[in-house]
Design an enzyme around this catalytic site. Structure first.
Site, PDB file in Angstrom:
ATOM      1  N   GLU A  75      -4.917   9.987   9.247  1.00  0.00           N
ATOM      2  CA  GLU A  75      -3.514   9.865   9.663  1.00  0.00           C
ATOM      3  C   GLU A  75      -3.173  10.814  10.809  1.00  0.00           C
ATOM      4  OE1 GLU A  75      -0.826   9.489   6.377  1.00  0.00           O
ATOM      5  OE2 GLU A  75      -1.858   7.654   5.754  1.00  0.00           O
ATOM      6  N   CYS A  95     -11.462   3.449  -0.341  1.00  0.00           N
ATOM      7  CA  CYS A  95     -10.116   3.869   0.068  1.00  0.00           C
ATOM      8  C   CYS A  95      -9.791   3.125   1.350  1.00  0.00           C
ATOM      9  CB  CYS A  95     -10.089   5.381   0.298  1.00  0.00           C
ATOM     10  SG  CYS A  95      -8.546   5.967   1.040  1.00  0.00           S
ATOM     11  N   CYS A 101      -4.210  -1.223  -2.017  1.00  0.00           N
ATOM     12  CA  CYS A 101      -4.373   0.230  -2.106  1.00  0.00           C
ATOM     13  C   CYS A 101      -5.329   0.474  -3.273  1.00  0.00           C
ATOM     14  CB  CYS A 101      -3.022   0.878  -2.383  1.00  0.00           C
ATOM     15  SG  CYS A 101      -3.088   2.629  -2.787  1.00  0.00           S
ATOM     16  N   ASP A 103       0.874  -1.171   0.000  1.00  0.00           N
ATOM     17  CA  ASP A 103       0.000   0.000   0.000  1.00  0.00           C
ATOM     18  C   ASP A 103       0.910   1.219   0.000  1.00  0.00           C
ATOM     19  OD1 ASP A 103      -2.376   1.618   0.360  1.00  0.00           O
ATOM     20  OD2 ASP A 103      -1.754   1.890   2.438  1.00  0.00           O
ATOM     21  N   SER A 104       0.325   2.384  -0.212  1.00  0.00           N
ATOM     22  CA  SER A 104       1.123   3.611  -0.137  1.00  0.00           C
ATOM     23  C   SER A 104       1.630   3.848   1.281  1.00  0.00           C
ATOM     24  CB  SER A 104       0.270   4.792  -0.583  1.00  0.00           C
ATOM     25  OG  SER A 104      -0.915   4.831   0.180  1.00  0.00           O
ATOM     26  N   HIS A 109      -8.340   3.898   3.961  1.00  0.00           N
ATOM     27  CA  HIS A 109      -8.443   4.616   5.244  1.00  0.00           C
ATOM     28  C   HIS A 109      -9.885   4.753   5.741  1.00  0.00           C
ATOM     29  CE1 HIS A 109      -4.367   5.615   4.283  1.00  0.00           C
ATOM     30  NE2 HIS A 109      -4.231   6.456   5.277  1.00  0.00           N
TER      31      HIS A 109
HETATM   32  N1  DGL Z   1      -4.149   3.705   0.138  1.00  0.00           N
HETATM   33  C1  DGL Z   1      -4.768   4.799  -0.600  1.00  0.00           C
HETATM   34  C2  DGL Z   1      -6.035   4.274  -1.269  1.00  0.00           C
HETATM   35  O1  DGL Z   1      -6.616   3.296  -0.857  1.00  0.00           O
HETATM   36  C3  DGL Z   1      -5.085   5.954   0.303  1.00  0.00           C
HETATM   37  C4  DGL Z   1      -3.876   6.701   0.792  1.00  0.00           C
HETATM   38  C5  DGL Z   1      -3.125   7.425  -0.300  1.00  0.00           C
HETATM   39  O2  DGL Z   1      -3.672   8.356  -0.929  1.00  0.00           O
HETATM   40  O3  DGL Z   1      -1.985   7.060  -0.510  1.00  0.00           O
HETATM   41  O4  DGL Z   1      -6.458   4.852  -2.224  1.00  0.00           O
END
Ligand code: DGL
Length: 281
Positions: free
Chosen positions: A168, A200, A89, A26-27, A202
């Site tokens: 976050e 997403c 992600c 993931d990011s 989060h």
């Molecule tokens: N993990 C990203 C997503 O699910 C969210 C966080 C980011 O923008 O890096 O789109």
């Protein structure tokens, strides 16, 4: 049962493939919500997680950059000899999954298809809302995946660029977060949706607030549990399931600040994280 992964950029070794780890990237932190579900549904599997914390967020970056970062992440995990790769992600799944499938010969799962599958399974009035990062919404991937399964569905999407930052900053229950959510979902609410897809990684952490604002008649769905079910299905199909294991251990890598990841990540994973390693790549 032993198998080998053959072909371009795969890592065939004389070891049972089933004993290898499942890789996820993931990011940053968000993919831990997907990992949590995989660990829950597949308790014998060992996982290796990569969070690209040095380069997050992905949500507002261009498709070309997201593809580049995703390839880097996949190469890092493939070098650890994984048996299956989960792109945990939404933004990376939306922009890079097809490219990763072209390059790497390994079972690959993203989070867009499972999320769309789940939304289609629960909608009754076929009016589905989708929340995601700018990149995910601009890609139109959820809409396409929903319409592929349910062509008569009407899909209403909203980009929510501030929500990742609020999570976050651990402002899950802050009045400012509530106001921002209210504003983002207003146009979707006006469309009479009965299902809202949290597109997403989060957003599951904001589930209560989002449910509160959208109202009790709308069903919230996310990709995590359906993604885990898809991982299970694919492991079975490929005969890659790990034999029963008493104490599977998981590995965590990040591209920046392992201490911060351990601290913040436990909230996403729902259990303490320790031994986070720095990924150099
Ligand atoms: N993990 C990203 C997503 O699910 C969210 C966080 C980011 O923008 O890096 O789109």
């Amino acid at each position: 049962m032993t198998k080998s992964l053959s072909g371009k950029n795969s890592y065939s070794q004389n070891e049972p493939l089933a004993a290898r780890r499942i890789g996820l990237f993931d990011s940053g932190f968000g993919g831990l919500t997907v990992m949590q579900q995989i660990v829950k549904q597949l308790p014998h599997e060992e996982l290796i997680y990569l969070g690209d914390t040095a380069r997050l967020p992905y949500g507002n970056k261009s498709p070309a950059t997201i593809i580049k970062y995703s390839i880097d992440n996949a190469v890092f995990l493939l070098e650890k000899r994984i048996k299956l790769l989960v792109v945990a992600c939404n933004t990376a799944s939306a922009h890079a999954l097809a490219k990763l499938r072209q390059i790497f010969n390994i079972p690959l799962i993203g989070v867009i298809e499972p999320g769309a599958h789940q939304a289609v399974a629960v909608t009754r009035n076929q009016r589905i809302g989708v929340l995601g990062t700018k990149g995910t919404i601009q890609s139109g991937s959820f809409e396409a995946a929903i319409k592929q399964r349910l062509p008569q569905a009407e899909v209403f999407s909203a980009a929510c660029p501030l929500l990742v930052h609020l999570v976050e900053e651990q402002l899950h229950d802050h009045p400012a977060t509530r106001l921002i959510i209210r504003d983002y979902i207003k146009p979707l609410k006006a469309q009479g949706i009965d299902t809202l897809l949290l597109g997403c990684t989060h957003y599951p952490l904001l589930r209560d607030l989002i449910q509160d604002e959208i109202g009790p008649t709308v069903t919230l769905v996310d990709s995590a549990s359906t993604c885990a079910a898809e991982v299970e299905r694919l492991l079975k199909e490929e005969q890659l399931q790990r034999a029963a294991h008493n104490s599977p251990s998981h590995r965590f890598f990040v591209s920046d600040d392992p201490e911060k990841f351990a601290l913040l990540g436990s909230g996403f994973l729902g259990r303490p994280i320790s031994g986070v390693e720095l990924a150099i790549y």
